[in-house]
Every structure is written in structure tokens, then in C-alpha cells.
Design an enzyme around this catalytic site. Structure first.
Site, short mmCIF file in Angstrom:
data_model
loop_
_atom_site.label_atom_id
_atom_site.label_comp_id
_atom_site.label_asym_id
_atom_site.label_seq_id
_atom_site.Cartn_x
_atom_site.Cartn_y
_atom_site.Cartn_z
N GLU A 291 0.88 -1.17 0.00
CA GLU A 291 0.00 0.00 0.00
C GLU A 291 0.91 1.22 0.00
O GLU A 291 1.76 1.36 0.89
CB GLU A 291 -0.92 -0.03 1.22
N CYS A 325 -1.57 8.92 3.96
CA CYS A 325 -1.60 8.58 2.55
C CYS A 325 -2.92 9.02 1.94
O CYS A 325 -3.02 9.24 0.75
CB CYS A 325 -1.42 7.08 2.39
P1 NAD Z 1 9.14 5.35 2.97
O1 NAD Z 1 8.86 4.72 1.65
O2 NAD Z 1 10.19 6.36 3.07
O3 NAD Z 1 9.49 4.23 4.04
C1 NAD Z 1 8.69 3.08 4.20
C2 NAD Z 1 9.57 1.94 4.68
O4 NAD Z 1 10.49 1.60 3.64
C3 NAD Z 1 10.41 2.30 5.90
O5 NAD Z 1 10.50 1.19 6.76
C4 NAD Z 1 11.76 2.62 5.29
O6 NAD Z 1 12.84 2.45 6.18
C5 NAD Z 1 11.81 1.61 4.16
N1 NAD Z 1 12.74 2.01 3.11
C6 NAD Z 1 13.10 3.25 2.73
N2 NAD Z 1 13.99 3.21 1.72
C7 NAD Z 1 14.20 1.91 1.45
C8 NAD Z 1 14.99 1.22 0.52
N3 NAD Z 1 15.76 1.87 -0.37
N4 NAD Z 1 14.94 -0.13 0.50
C9 NAD Z 1 14.16 -0.78 1.37
N5 NAD Z 1 13.38 -0.19 2.29
C10 NAD Z 1 13.38 1.15 2.33
O7 NAD Z 1 7.71 5.93 3.48
P2 NAD Z 1 7.39 6.77 4.80
O8 NAD Z 1 7.91 8.14 4.66
O9 NAD Z 1 7.72 5.99 6.02
O10 NAD Z 1 5.79 6.79 4.70
C11 NAD Z 1 5.13 7.69 3.87
C12 NAD Z 1 4.68 7.03 2.58
O11 NAD Z 1 3.88 5.89 2.88
C13 NAD Z 1 3.80 7.94 1.75
O12 NAD Z 1 4.13 7.79 0.39
C14 NAD Z 1 2.40 7.43 2.04
O13 NAD Z 1 1.46 7.73 1.05
C15 NAD Z 1 2.64 5.96 2.20
N6 NAD Z 1 1.61 5.32 3.00
C16 NAD Z 1 0.65 4.59 2.34
C17 NAD Z 1 -0.37 4.00 3.06
C18 NAD Z 1 -1.44 3.22 2.35
O14 NAD Z 1 -2.19 2.50 3.00
N7 NAD Z 1 -1.55 3.32 1.03
C19 NAD Z 1 -0.42 4.12 4.45
C20 NAD Z 1 0.59 4.85 5.09
C21 NAD Z 1 1.60 5.44 4.35
#
Ligand code: NAD
Length: 539
Positions: A291, A325
Site C-alpha cells: 500500500e 496517505c
Molecule cells: P518510505 O517509503 O520512506 O518508508 C517506508 C519503509 O520503507 C520504511 O521502513 C523505510 O525504512 C523503508 N525504506 C526506505 N527506503 C528503502 C529502501 N531503499 N529499500 C528498502 N526499504 C526502504 O515511506 P514513509 O515516509 O515511512 O511513509 C510515507 C509514505 O507511505 C507515503 O508515500 C504514504 O502515502 C505511504 N503510506 C501509504 C499508506 C497506504 O495505506 N496506502 C499508508 C501509510 C503510508
């Protein structure tokens, strides 16, 4: 097969935190204690809680000079050990009777509801800068609901059985996946962090959990709760550190069976590519559930009610600093009501107070970290320098104490303006005024403006227009709200998830999500097996 009793879950009531209430006093006291002390968060491998030498500080976004703790940085060996430990524990856990697995997570829900409520709520206020209401609906209510409703969905799934045939009885055994599940979770919801591991674990899987660096403070509380609820060691192992290193090890492992991801679209696509490249290394075809981002809209029809529209826009755009999100970030307003509606949105936004979450007058607090602050500021600066828009309110930001960004309202003359298309993930909303007569054509533009399709809202008093929009915007949003803001999904009521660039739409908080974490085996027993090969038609 006898049917099993379906567990009936109910939504956890949201506490009010009124002045003088016991729950408010509890949270204030707990917040102050936690804010003025330090916690060292280990990594969790089996029964071991390992504090590594290499650590990072945990800093409240609204007061980033006040260190409230540290968290450990896993090495490659730690990650390998964590996965090997999960594999060792896999059979014991997946063979644990489902009733026991349910009891554990129901107990965790009760612990969250009572003993740990103030702790996890205050932790979410400190670590993620949520105001009390946002912390309550996330860390307490939504998390509890996920745990209880998932038990209910498990009992429903287990009851879904094929019919018996003549002389045969048939049974579907809902096995856990054969390897381990890798859960990668975002900063913005304590409940999502807990649910992405707990949902897969409830179905009998072992889970490697990599939370966001900016949700670690409450991830530790979550691990404490699971342990106290009786979750055996080594069912959920938590590792923190370099996300790429951890992911590369997990995604190269032959026993990798599933990714349960929530976060940004770019990270999800990157992980998917890695899984694709590694496909021949795996025993299974891994389940991929993600998501991701959104560019969520509110469309006001010419019949839209002004007060309802203004409230949906302000709450939808600015609650939790726009870091949902599902936050409303592009708004379509008909010309005939534009003066009145925009005026109301601006005047009401001026009354929003912003500051520390422990001051309960504040509707908004800080955004999560420096790079988010810089990213949001860059969008605001872009708008300031553009001839295609003007800033009607806000536009200031200040990171001297915390990462504070004013709620910012942009009015654009270009429906394809950058801030109408890209996810900003901050308190910035863009308004576009359209000619009333062209509202139907505008829906095509709403559909095509962004790659995302997570949530959307249509505000109207005209039933025919609602039906028309539902059809026209069929694939524009996975969660479509009529006459409300596009955020605030409640488990059991509004299963959540989007399509297109927003994710795999596996609907967290529903049976559909749990089905991804099982590999059903059909067992067919024949009571009187045939004893010669020819069929009747051959006589
Ligand atoms: P992010 O993508 O920066 O991080 C999410 C996770 O991925 C974290 O655990 C992070 O450490 C990990 N991550 C980051 N870079 C990585 C890499 N290169 N390789 C592997 N893992 C990596 O997101 P965020 O800032 O924590 O959250 C915000 C985002 O999440 C927004 O885009 C938001 O829309 C989305 N979100 C979506 C939903 C949904 O249900 N659709 C819900 C909540 C948040």
C-alpha cells in the site's frame, strides 16, 4: 467439518480526552515521564534483545534537540541471524493451534486497550508528533481494531470450505506460507507497523519486521505488548538499520515467501524489481502486498454544501500535518460557490493552532523529519515562484525547534499544476476552480491528473451526480467517500487500499488481506476408492 464459531469483533470506542478526564491526566503524566527520560531500543532476535554499538538517536519531530532514546543498527550478521531464527521457529508457530494464536493477539488488543493505552498514545505523540486525537485513533483504536477484526476474519476464512462430493469429503487447510514474511512499515501509523506483522503472524507465519526509523519509539512498545500477550520468541523478529542492506538480505533468501509493505511508491517499486530479479532464487512465488502513495482529491459538485465541503477540506488536508496517505491534497471547486467556500476554508484555517502535541489546543504539530520538512518547503517555494498560482494562506516554515510547516493553501489556474499531481505528504493543499457547466468533463481530468488512485471524495446533494461520479471515477480511488473527507478509514467499516500507483489494493483491515498470507491445501478423502479403471461409457 463442523463450522467454527465466528468471533464477533466490535470497534474500540474512541476516548474523548476532555479537560479534567482521567484518560487525559494519564496521557499527560505518561507523556511527561517519557519525554524526560531515555529508552534504548534493541533489535529482537528470538528471545534476545540486542543493543548494538552503532546507534542512532530518537528525536521528537516537534522538539528535535530533545533526545528521547536511541535505536540499534543491525549488521548483516544480525539480519541473517534473525531470518535463520525465524526459520527455526516456523513449524512450531504454524502448528500452534489457531485458537491459541487468536488468544495471543486478542490479549494484545486488551493490553493496548487498558494497560498500554496511555503509553502507546503518548509514545505516538512524542515519536511521530501526533496530537492526542490522532494518536488515539491510530495507536489505540485502529491498532486494537486490526487485532480483533483479524481474529474475526480468520474464523470466517477457516469456515470457507468446499462441498463434499459423492463418497468424498473435502477440506481446505489454510496453511501459513512455507517461508518467512518480510514486513516493511512506514512512519505515519503505529497501527500499520503492528498490523503488517500481526496479520501475517496470526495466520501462522513468522515475520521479519523492519519498521521505519521514525516509528521505532512505538515499535518497541508494540514488541513489548506482543511479548506480554504471550507471543513466543522468534515469531516476529525486529531489525532496524540500513533499509537497503536489510532488504537485500531478506529478498535474496530462498525462504522469502512474502512482502508486506506500506510506504512510498518508489520504495515499493524498487523492492518489487528486486523480487523480480531474484525470482529464480526462491522456492515460492512470493506474495507481494504493498500500500503506497496517494494524491487524494475532493471534488465539490455545484450542489455541494459549503460548511460540509470546508470541513472536509480542512480536516482532510491538515490533520496530522497532511501526512496521511489518504490526505486531501487536490480540491476541485465549482465557480458558483468558489468565493464563499474558499473564503471559509481560508478563514477557518487561520484559526488552526500549531505547536507541541502536549498542548491540547494544537490541531497541528510538526512534520516527521528534516528531509520531509525540506521536501515540503521546496514545493511551497515552487508555488511562491510560479505565475500559475497564488498562496492564499500559510507558506511559512521553521525548523529551529521542531519541523513546523504552516498549513498552506494554494489556488492554481492550472489543473495540471505540479502540486495537483505529485504527492507532497505535508500540510499543503491546492485548490482549482472550474466552470460549473463543465463538471462532467472535469471528472475525466480528476481521473487522469495523477498516477495514484488511493482515496477520493465527492461532495454533492444531487444523487444523480453521485451515481455519475461513481461510474466515471471507478478506478480513480480504492476508497471513495461521498460527502466526507477522503481519510479516516475505520477497520471493519472501510477496508483500506488503493490501485494504480497506490498499491495492490489488498485492503488492510479486511479478510482480503489475510488471504494473502495463507497457502491453502485441499485435502480430499475418498471413502470407497474405485477398484477398476474402465468407466461406464466403455461398457
Ligand atoms: P518510505 O517509503 O520512506 O518508508 C517506508 C519503509 O520503507 C520504511 O521502513 C523505510 O525504512 C523503508 N525504506 C526506505 N527506503 C528503502 C529502501 N531503499 N529499500 C528498502 N526499504 C526502504 O515511506 P514513509 O515516509 O515511512 O511513509 C510515507 C509514505 O507511505 C507515503 O508515500 C504514504 O502515502 C505511504 N503510506 C501509504 C499508506 C497506504 O495505506 N496506502 C499508508 C501509510 C503510508
Amino acid at each position: 467439518m463442523n463450522k467454527i464459531k465466528v468471533y464477533q469483533a466490535e470497534n474500540e470506542p474512541v476516548l474523548g480526552y476532555k479537560k479534567g478526564s482521567k484518560e487525559r491526566q494519564n496521557v499527560e503524566k505518561t507523556y511527561n515521564q517519557m519525554f524526560n527520560s531515555k529508552v534504548d531500543v534493541p533489535i529482537y532476535i528470538g528471545g534476545k534483545e540486542i543493543l548494538t554499538e552503532s546507534r542512532k538517536d530518537i528525536l521528537p519531530p516537534h522538539d528535535h534537540k530533545n533526545i528521547v532514546g536511541t535505536f540499534s543498527q543491525a549488521s548483516e550478521k544480525h539480519v541473517n541471524d534473525a531470518i535463520n531464527n525465524l526459520i527455526e521457529n516456523k513449524n512450531d508457530w504454524s502448528n500452534t493451534p489457531w485458537e491459541r494464536r487468536c488468544e495471543i493477539f486478542l490479549k494484545a488488543a486488551d493490553l493496548l486497550s487498558k494497560k498500554y493505552r496511555a503509553i502507546i498514545t503518548a509514545g505516538t505523540m512524542i515519536g511521530q508528533s501526533k496530537n492526542i486525537f490522532q494518536a488515539e485513533i491510530d495507536a489505540a483504536c485502529e491498532f486494537i481494531d486490526f487485532l480483533r477484526f483479524n481474529v474475526s476474519y480468520l474464523t470466517e476464512i477457516y469456515n470457507e470450505q468446499p462441498i463434499d462430493g459423492p463418497g468424498k469429503s473435502n477440506h481446505l487447510e489454510y496453511r501459513a506460507l512455507e517461508g518467512f514474511v518480510y514486513a516493511v512499515t512506514p512512519f505515519n501509523f503505529t497501527a500499520i507497523g503492528g498490523n503488517l506483522c500481526a496479520s501475517a503472524a496470526l495466520m501462522g507465519n513468522v515475520v521479519l519486521w523492519k519498521p521505519s526509523d521514525n516509528q521505532i519509539y512505538t515499535a518497541k512498545i508494540t514488541m513489548d505488548i506482543f511479548k506480554e500477550a504471550g507471543l513466543p520468541d522468534g515469531v516476529i523478529n525486529l531489525v532496524t538499520g540500513d533499509p537497503e542492506m536489510i532488504s537485500d538480505i531478506a529478498l535474496r533468501h530462498p525462504e522469502f515467501s512474502g512482502l508486506h509493505f506500506t510506504g512510498s511508491t518508489s520504495v515499493f517499486r524498487d523492492l518489487w524489481k528486486k523480487i523480480g530479479n531474484n525470482i529464480s532464487l526462491y522456492r515460492d512465488y512470493p506474495r507481494i502486498v504493498g500500500e503506497t502513495g496517494g494524491k487524494d482529491f475532493i471534488f465539490c459538485h455545484p450542489s455541494a454544501e459549503i460548511d460540509a465541503s470546508a470541513t472536509a477540506i480542512i480536516r482532510g488536508a491538515f490533520e496530522f500535518q497532511g501526512q496521511k496517505c489518504s490526505a486531501a491534497s487536490r480540491i476541485y471547486i465549482p465557480e458558483s460557490i468558489s468565493n464563499e467556500l474558499i473564503n471559509k476554508v481560508v478563514e477557518e484555517t487561520k484559526t488552526i493552532k500549531m505547536g507541541s502535541p502536549i498542548d491540547f489546543n494544537n490541531f497541528m504539530t510538526a512534520v516527521i523529519h528534516e528531509s520531509a520538512f525540506n521536501r515540503i518547503a521546496s514545493y511551497i517555494d515552487y508555488a511562491k515562484n510560479s505565475k500559475e498560482c497564488k498562496i492564499l494562506h500559510g507558506g511559512n516554515y521553521d525548523d529551529s525547534i521542531g519541523y513546523f510547516v504552516e498549513p498552506t493553501i494554494i489556488l492554481t489556474t492550472n489543473h495540471q499544476f505540479k502540486t495537483m499531481q505529485e504527492e507532497i505528504f505535508g500540510p499543503v493543499v491546492t485548490l482549482y476552480v472550474y466552470d460549473d457547466a463543465s463538471w462532467k468533463e472535469m471528472l475525466d481530468i480528476v481521473d487522469k491528473t495523477s498516477d495514484y488512485a488511493l482515496t477520493g471524495a465527492f461532495i454533492s446533494k444531487n444523487e444523480d451526480s453521485i451515481e455519475y461520479a461513481l461510474e466515471k471515477l471507478k478506478y480513480s480511488a480504492g476508497n471513495f467517500y461521498v460527502n466526507d473527507k477522503p481519510s479516516g478509514a475505520v477497520v471493519g467499516q472501510q477496508p483500506f487500499g488503493g490501485c494504480r500507483a497506490s498499491g495492490t489494493d489488498d485492503k488492510a483491515g479486511s479478510k482480503l488481506n489475510l488471504l494473502r498470507w495463507v497457502s491453502p491445501r485441499l485435502v480430499s478423502r475418498t471413502h470407497s476408492p474405485p477398484t477398476n479403471y474402465p468407466y461406464e461409457y466403455m461398457d
